[in-house]
Design a protein around this motif. Structure first.
Motif, mmCIF file in Angstrom:
data_model
loop_
_atom_site.group_PDB
_atom_site.id
_atom_site.type_symbol
_atom_site.label_atom_id
_atom_site.label_comp_id
_atom_site.label_asym_id
_atom_site.label_seq_id
_atom_site.Cartn_x
_atom_site.Cartn_y
_atom_site.Cartn_z
ATOM 1 N N UNK A 3 0.704 -1.326 0.136
ATOM 2 C CA UNK A 3 -0.204 0.036 -0.052
ATOM 3 C C UNK A 3 0.803 1.245 -0.051
ATOM 4 N N UNK A 4 1.962 1.137 0.674
ATOM 5 C CA UNK A 4 2.895 2.311 0.912
ATOM 6 C C UNK A 4 3.724 2.476 -0.586
ATOM 7 N N UNK A 5 3.919 1.238 -1.236
ATOM 8 C CA UNK A 5 4.568 1.258 -2.516
ATOM 9 C C UNK A 5 3.621 2.098 -3.477
ATOM 10 N N UNK A 6 2.270 1.627 -3.468
ATOM 11 C CA UNK A 6 1.267 2.199 -4.671
ATOM 12 C C UNK A 6 1.149 3.616 -4.163
ATOM 13 N N UNK A 7 1.019 4.052 -2.863
ATOM 14 C CA UNK A 7 0.808 5.726 -2.544
ATOM 15 C C UNK A 7 2.034 6.668 -3.307
ATOM 16 N N UNK A 8 3.173 5.691 -3.163
ATOM 17 C CA UNK A 8 4.438 6.548 -3.462
ATOM 18 C C UNK A 8 4.145 6.562 -5.263
ATOM 19 N N UNK A 21 1.472 7.272 -13.058
ATOM 20 C CA UNK A 21 1.481 6.049 -14.032
ATOM 21 C C UNK A 21 0.226 5.268 -13.288
ATOM 22 N N UNK A 22 -0.021 5.338 -12.099
ATOM 23 C CA UNK A 22 -1.034 4.756 -11.460
ATOM 24 C C UNK A 22 -2.457 4.797 -12.295
ATOM 25 N N UNK A 23 -2.823 6.128 -12.196
ATOM 26 C CA UNK A 23 -3.977 6.368 -12.504
ATOM 27 C C UNK A 23 -3.992 6.240 -14.379
ATOM 28 N N UNK A 24 -2.866 6.245 -14.961
ATOM 29 C CA UNK A 24 -3.015 5.856 -16.376
ATOM 30 C C UNK A 24 -2.944 4.577 -16.561
ATOM 31 N N UNK A 25 -2.843 3.563 -15.464
ATOM 32 C CA UNK A 25 -3.101 2.077 -15.727
ATOM 33 C C UNK A 25 -1.895 1.409 -16.130
ATOM 34 N N UNK A 26 -0.579 1.947 -16.035
ATOM 35 C CA UNK A 26 0.562 1.514 -16.570
ATOM 36 C C UNK A 26 1.045 0.574 -15.137
ATOM 37 N N UNK A 27 0.859 0.653 -14.079
ATOM 38 C CA UNK A 27 1.259 -0.047 -12.816
ATOM 39 C C UNK A 27 0.418 -1.446 -12.989
ATOM 40 N N UNK A 40 5.640 -4.306 -11.439
ATOM 41 C CA UNK A 40 5.142 -4.681 -13.089
ATOM 42 C C UNK A 40 4.555 -3.636 -13.823
ATOM 43 N N UNK A 41 5.026 -3.295 -14.662
ATOM 44 C CA UNK A 41 5.027 -2.036 -15.528
ATOM 45 C C UNK A 41 4.768 -2.335 -17.122
ATOM 46 N N UNK A 42 3.526 -1.562 -17.494
ATOM 47 C CA UNK A 42 3.443 -1.823 -18.725
ATOM 48 C C UNK A 42 3.484 -0.373 -19.412
ATOM 49 N N UNK A 43 3.278 -0.328 -20.807
ATOM 50 C CA UNK A 43 3.403 1.119 -21.474
ATOM 51 C C UNK A 43 2.182 1.178 -22.470
ATOM 52 N N UNK A 44 2.012 2.472 -22.833
ATOM 53 C CA UNK A 44 1.028 2.635 -23.660
ATOM 54 C C UNK A 44 1.097 2.052 -25.155
ATOM 55 N N UNK A 45 2.460 1.973 -25.403
ATOM 56 C CA UNK A 45 2.290 1.380 -26.781
ATOM 57 C C UNK A 45 4.065 0.825 -26.672
ATOM 58 N N UNK A 80 -2.726 -2.412 -23.241
ATOM 59 C CA UNK A 80 -2.996 -1.291 -22.747
ATOM 60 C C UNK A 80 -4.188 -0.648 -23.530
ATOM 61 N N UNK A 81 -5.282 -0.053 -22.865
ATOM 62 C CA UNK A 81 -6.178 0.815 -23.681
ATOM 63 C C UNK A 81 -6.441 1.877 -22.728
ATOM 64 N N UNK A 82 -7.318 2.858 -23.384
ATOM 65 C CA UNK A 82 -8.070 3.857 -22.616
ATOM 66 C C UNK A 82 -8.651 3.443 -21.421
ATOM 67 N N UNK A 83 -9.234 2.197 -21.461
ATOM 68 C CA UNK A 83 -10.126 1.617 -20.326
ATOM 69 C C UNK A 83 -9.476 1.425 -19.179
ATOM 70 N N UNK A 84 -7.978 1.431 -19.011
ATOM 71 C CA UNK A 84 -7.041 1.289 -17.954
ATOM 72 C C UNK A 84 -7.017 2.682 -17.221
ATOM 73 N N UNK A 85 -7.395 3.720 -17.684
ATOM 74 C CA UNK A 85 -7.162 4.982 -17.099
ATOM 75 C C UNK A 85 -8.194 5.035 -15.945
ATOM 76 N N UNK A 86 -7.841 5.343 -14.685
ATOM 77 C CA UNK A 86 -8.734 5.560 -13.879
ATOM 78 C C UNK A 86 -9.708 6.821 -13.694
ATOM 79 N N UNK A 87 -10.980 6.827 -13.199
ATOM 80 C CA UNK A 87 -11.787 7.943 -13.209
ATOM 81 C C UNK A 87 -11.103 9.235 -13.012
#
Length: 99
Positions: A3-8, A21-27, A40-45, A80-87
């Motif tokens: 939880x601390x790691x995600x907060x950071x 990067x979390x809200x973009x859905x990359x993590x 674990x990390x992905x990218x938009x392309x 990855x798609x735009x669906x991975x982006x958080x509200x």
């Protein structure tokens, strides 16, 4: 500790947009074991020009978390798609005029 790691990681912004990067859905996941933060990390392309900047920013931020001596980043090329982006991420992008 995860939880601390995600907060950071919520403080690590994409170099192109002021969205984490979390809200973009990359993590795609975090773990912690014996002083090592694993991300674990992905990218938009596959050709994303900012991969090294993002990884460096993640590494630098997580090394500031108490108890983290090492950071391991596993690149996973999950679709990855735009669906991975958080509200929250969507709202920020809309406010910037990005649709």
């Amino acid at each position: 500790m995860e939880e601390k790691l995600m907060k950071a990681l919520h403080e690590v912004l994409d170099p192109e947009y002021p969205v984490s990067v979390v809200d973009l859905g990359l993590v795609r996941g975090v773990a912690y074991e014996a002083g090592k933060a694993k991300v674990r990390l992905t990218f938009t392309s596959l050709g994303c020009p900012c991969t090294e900047i993002i990884k460096e920013d993640i590494r630098n931020r997580l090394l500031q978390v108490e108890g983290v001596q090492e950071v391991e980043i596993e690149e996973v090329f999950e679709p990855w798609s735009a669906e991975n982006i958080s509200p929250k991420g969507r709202l920020i992008l809309l406010q910037l005029g990005v649709t």
